[in-house]
Design a protein around this motif. Structure first.
Motif, PDB file in Angstrom:
ATOM      1  N   PRO A 204      10.232  31.938  16.848  1.00 23.99           N
ATOM      2  CA  PRO A 204       9.607  32.483  18.036  1.00 23.99           C
ATOM      3  C   PRO A 204      10.229  33.796  18.431  1.00 23.99           C
ATOM      4  CG  PRO A 204      11.094  30.718  18.642  1.00 23.99           C
ATOM      5  CD  PRO A 204      11.078  30.770  17.139  1.00 23.99           C
ATOM      6  N   ALA A 205       9.708  34.414  19.504  1.00 21.80           N
ATOM      7  CA  ALA A 205      10.166  35.740  19.892  1.00 21.80           C
ATOM      8  C   ALA A 205      11.663  35.759  20.173  1.00 21.80           C
ATOM      9  CB  ALA A 205       9.396  36.210  21.134  1.00 21.80           C
ATOM     10  N   GLY A 206      12.221  34.645  20.630  1.00 23.79           N
ATOM     11  CA  GLY A 206      13.636  34.612  20.943  1.00 23.79           C
ATOM     12  C   GLY A 206      14.524  34.507  19.733  1.00 23.79           C
ATOM     13  N   GLY A 207      13.988  34.093  18.568  1.00 22.85           N
ATOM     14  CA  GLY A 207      14.801  34.029  17.368  1.00 22.85           C
ATOM     15  C   GLY A 207      14.647  32.737  16.629  1.00 22.85           C
ATOM     16  N   ARG A 208      15.086  31.594  17.214  1.00 23.06           N
ATOM     17  CA  ARG A 208      15.061  30.322  16.505  1.00 23.06           C
ATOM     18  C   ARG A 208      13.755  29.583  16.730  1.00 23.06           C
ATOM     19  NH1 ARG A 208      20.145  27.119  18.427  1.00 23.06           N
ATOM     20  NH2 ARG A 208      19.275  27.801  20.412  1.00 23.06           N
ATOM     21  N   SER A 209      13.401  28.729  15.774  1.00 18.65           N
ATOM     22  CA  SER A 209      12.207  27.904  15.920  1.00 18.65           C
ATOM     23  C   SER A 209      12.432  26.863  17.001  1.00 18.65           C
ATOM     24  CB  SER A 209      11.894  27.203  14.587  1.00 18.65           C
ATOM     25  OG  SER A 209      10.886  26.249  14.760  1.00 18.65           O
ATOM     26  N   ARG A 210      11.385  26.564  17.754  1.00 23.84           N
ATOM     27  CA  ARG A 210      11.512  25.595  18.833  1.00 23.84           C
ATOM     28  C   ARG A 210      11.398  24.165  18.342  1.00 23.84           C
ATOM     29  NH1 ARG A 210       7.763  28.495  23.486  1.00 23.84           N
ATOM     30  NH2 ARG A 210       9.038  30.360  23.756  1.00 23.84           N
ATOM     31  N   GLY A 211      10.779  23.955  17.198  1.00 21.79           N
ATOM     32  CA  GLY A 211      10.585  22.586  16.765  1.00 21.79           C
ATOM     33  C   GLY A 211      10.739  22.410  15.271  1.00 21.79           C
ATOM     34  N   GLY A 212      11.247  23.386  14.578  1.00 12.36           N
ATOM     35  CA  GLY A 212      11.393  23.295  13.146  1.00 12.36           C
ATOM     36  C   GLY A 212      10.158  23.806  12.423  1.00 12.36           C
ATOM     37  N   PRO A 213      10.290  24.110  11.140  1.00 17.15           N
ATOM     38  CA  PRO A 213       9.176  24.673  10.370  1.00 17.15           C
ATOM     39  C   PRO A 213       7.936  23.789  10.343  1.00 17.15           C
ATOM     40  CG  PRO A 213      11.254  24.923   9.186  1.00 17.15           C
ATOM     41  CD  PRO A 213      11.532  24.039  10.361  1.00 17.15           C
ATOM     42  N   LEU A 214       8.127  22.455  10.238  1.00 18.86           N
ATOM     43  CA  LEU A 214       6.966  21.580  10.161  1.00 18.86           C
ATOM     44  C   LEU A 214       6.156  21.629  11.449  1.00 18.86           C
ATOM     45  CD1 LEU A 214       5.282  19.516   8.686  1.00 18.86           C
ATOM     46  CD2 LEU A 214       6.821  17.722   9.517  1.00 18.86           C
ATOM     47  N   ARG A 215       6.829  21.563  12.577  1.00 16.29           N
ATOM     48  CA  ARG A 215       6.108  21.628  13.853  1.00 16.29           C
ATOM     49  C   ARG A 215       5.452  22.993  14.009  1.00 16.29           C
ATOM     50  NH1 ARG A 215       8.502  21.519  20.054  1.00 16.29           N
ATOM     51  NH2 ARG A 215       6.526  22.100  21.023  1.00 16.29           N
ATOM     52  N   ASP A 216       6.150  24.052  13.629  1.00 16.82           N
ATOM     53  CA  ASP A 216       5.567  25.390  13.717  1.00 16.82           C
ATOM     54  C   ASP A 216       4.302  25.482  12.873  1.00 16.82           C
ATOM     55  OD1 ASP A 216       7.561  26.237  15.397  1.00 16.82           O
ATOM     56  OD2 ASP A 216       8.764  27.158  13.812  1.00 16.82           O
ATOM     57  N   CYS A 217       4.356  24.890  11.680  1.00 22.28           N
ATOM     58  CA  CYS A 217       3.210  24.920  10.775  1.00 22.28           C
ATOM     59  C   CYS A 217       2.019  24.185  11.376  1.00 22.28           C
ATOM     60  CB  CYS A 217       3.599  24.324   9.430  1.00 22.28           C
ATOM     61  SG  CYS A 217       2.260  24.271   8.226  1.00 22.28           S
ATOM     62  N   LEU A 218       2.245  22.988  11.894  1.00 19.72           N
ATOM     63  CA  LEU A 218       1.165  22.201  12.474  1.00 19.72           C
ATOM     64  C   LEU A 218       0.596  22.865  13.726  1.00 19.72           C
ATOM     65  CD1 LEU A 218       2.631  18.597  12.050  1.00 19.72           C
ATOM     66  CD2 LEU A 218       0.863  19.721  10.674  1.00 19.72           C
ATOM     67  N   ASP A 219       1.489  23.383  14.564  1.00 25.46           N
ATOM     68  CA  ASP A 219       1.016  24.084  15.754  1.00 25.46           C
ATOM     69  C   ASP A 219       0.245  25.340  15.371  1.00 25.46           C
ATOM     70  OD1 ASP A 219       2.196  22.163  17.301  1.00 25.46           O
ATOM     71  OD2 ASP A 219       3.932  23.377  17.874  1.00 25.46           O
ATOM     72  N   GLY A 220       0.717  26.022  14.333  1.00 26.59           N
ATOM     73  CA  GLY A 220       0.026  27.220  13.874  1.00 26.59           C
ATOM     74  C   GLY A 220      -1.352  26.908  13.320  1.00 26.59           C
ATOM     75  N   LEU A 221      -1.466  25.784  12.609  1.00 28.08           N
ATOM     76  CA  LEU A 221      -2.765  25.396  12.060  1.00 28.08           C
ATOM     77  C   LEU A 221      -3.755  25.115  13.191  1.00 28.08           C
ATOM     78  CD1 LEU A 221      -4.466  24.748   9.588  1.00 28.08           C
ATOM     79  CD2 LEU A 221      -3.566  22.408   9.652  1.00 28.08           C
ATOM     80  N   ARG A 222      -3.290  24.445  14.226  1.00 26.82           N
ATOM     81  CA  ARG A 222      -4.174  24.163  15.364  1.00 26.82           C
ATOM     82  C   ARG A 222      -4.532  25.454  16.083  1.00 26.82           C
ATOM     83  NH1 ARG A 222      -1.853  19.089  18.725  1.00 26.82           N
ATOM     84  NH2 ARG A 222      -3.832  19.471  19.826  1.00 26.82           N
ATOM     85  N   MET A 223      -3.591  26.361  16.188  1.00 29.03           N
ATOM     86  CA  MET A 223      -3.874  27.641  16.818  1.00 29.03           C
ATOM     87  C   MET A 223      -4.878  28.441  16.002  1.00 29.03           C
ATOM     88  SD  MET A 223      -1.170  30.617  17.869  1.00 29.03           S
ATOM     89  CE  MET A 223      -1.760  32.248  18.341  1.00 29.03           C
ATOM     90  N   ALA A 224      -4.741  28.383  14.674  1.00 27.31           N
ATOM     91  CA  ALA A 224      -5.689  29.086  13.804  1.00 27.31           C
ATOM     92  C   ALA A 224      -7.093  28.543  13.980  1.00 27.31           C
ATOM     93  CB  ALA A 224      -5.248  28.961  12.347  1.00 27.31           C
ATOM     94  N   GLY A 225      -7.207  27.212  14.060  1.00 23.38           N
ATOM     95  CA  GLY A 225      -8.518  26.613  14.260  1.00 23.38           C
ATOM     96  C   GLY A 225      -9.139  27.011  15.585  1.00 23.38           C
TER      97      GLY A 225
END
Length: 287
Positions: free
Chosen positions: A18-39
């Motif tokens: 994220p903008a602050g530097g570290r992932s908030r929930g790990g790569p897997l959560r980022d991936c799933l959240d990103g997929l939902r955001m893409a949809g």
């Protein structure tokens, strides 16, 4: 779509950060959240994004080709059903292209028209961006929309007349390629034209390795889809994806020179340009 006031400055972190530097929930959560955001961002499907930040945005733009392939598959179902109902290839293509527009709320087409008006105005960057902000469509936008939609339907219709299976494969390949153009436009060194808006929110969020992986996936999926019409057409589908990406790169270079960076309209225009170029190449191969 991410709200304009949540966008950070361009050139920020990539997927998983994220903008602050570290992932908030790990790569897997980022991936799933990103997929939902893409949809939710790239389609008309009401998908609620659990979080809207640049980490999720990076994954969303990196996974955009996957959403594009799904959209192409949905439009291919419409095309196949139309052909089975006895409609000629061109009318079936009109319905399939119309389905794509409905499934995306026409956002990419709107972006194409806005960018055409901005670039066609001949004004400096600020003036062109101001024209792109307007809700109306000018003459350059209308002409561009008509030509692009005619090219898409005519190319797809010609393929459908040759082979409905080939047309379905071409739709999947072209739609995925269109969203791959968005992925590459969100890599580092591609700035945002404005300090706010979707362009600023997603600019620089996709690392080159992510865009490269997405490219390999699109080329593979395009070739596999093309196998429905034979090995030669499978190669043509992969070449069509490369041609679509090249056409989008030329438009991106032009847009960067004129406006100084990307906007949400620019991303939509790149998607439609790549999709159209890919369909034209596959139409030539099918013929």
């Amino acid at each position: 779509m991410p709200p304009a006031d949540s966008a950070d400055s361009a050139g920020g972190p990539g997927p998983g950060r994220p903008a602050g530097g570290r992932s908030r929930g790990g790569p897997l959560r980022d991936c799933l959240d990103g997929l939902r955001m893409a949809g939710g961002t790239l389609t008309a499907v009401p998908v609620a994004a659990p979080r809207v930040d640049r980490a999720a945005a990076g994954w969303a733009m990196g996974l955009a080709p996957l959403v594009g392939a799904a959209l192409g598959a949905a439009a291919a179902v419409v095309l196949a059903a139309s052909v089975l109902a006895g409609l000629p290839g061109f009318l079936s293509a009109v319905l399939a292209v119309g389905a794509l527009a409905l499934l995306t709320r026409g956002l990419h087409l709107d972006g194409l028209a806005d960018l055409a008006d901005g670039l066609g105005s001949g004004r400096p960057a600020e003036g062109a961006l101001e024209i792109m902000r307007r809700s109306d469509i000018g003459p350059f936008g209308v002409i561009t929309l008509v030509l692009v939609l005619l090219l898409q339907t005519a190319a797809l219709g010609a393929i459908a007349d040759s082979s409905p299976a080939a047309a379905a494969a071409a739709l999947v390949a072209a739609s995925a390629t269109g969203r791959l153009a968005i992925t590459w436009a969100c890599t580092p060194r591609v700035p945002s034209a404005r300090p706010e808006g979707l362009g600023a929110f997603v600019a620089g969020t996709v690392p080159y390795w992510g865009a490269g992986a997405a490219t390999g996936a699109v080329l593979s999926v395009s070739a596999l889809a093309g196998l429905a019409h034979g090995g030669a057409f499978a190669l043509s589908c992969a070449l069509a994806a490369a041609a679509g990406l090249a056409a989008a790169a030329l438009l991106l270079a032009r847009a960067l020179r004129r406006t100084g960076g990307i906007t949400g309209d620019t991303l939509g225009a790149l998607s439609e340009t790549a999709t159209t170029a890919a369909l034209l190449v596959t139409a030539g191969a099918a013929a």
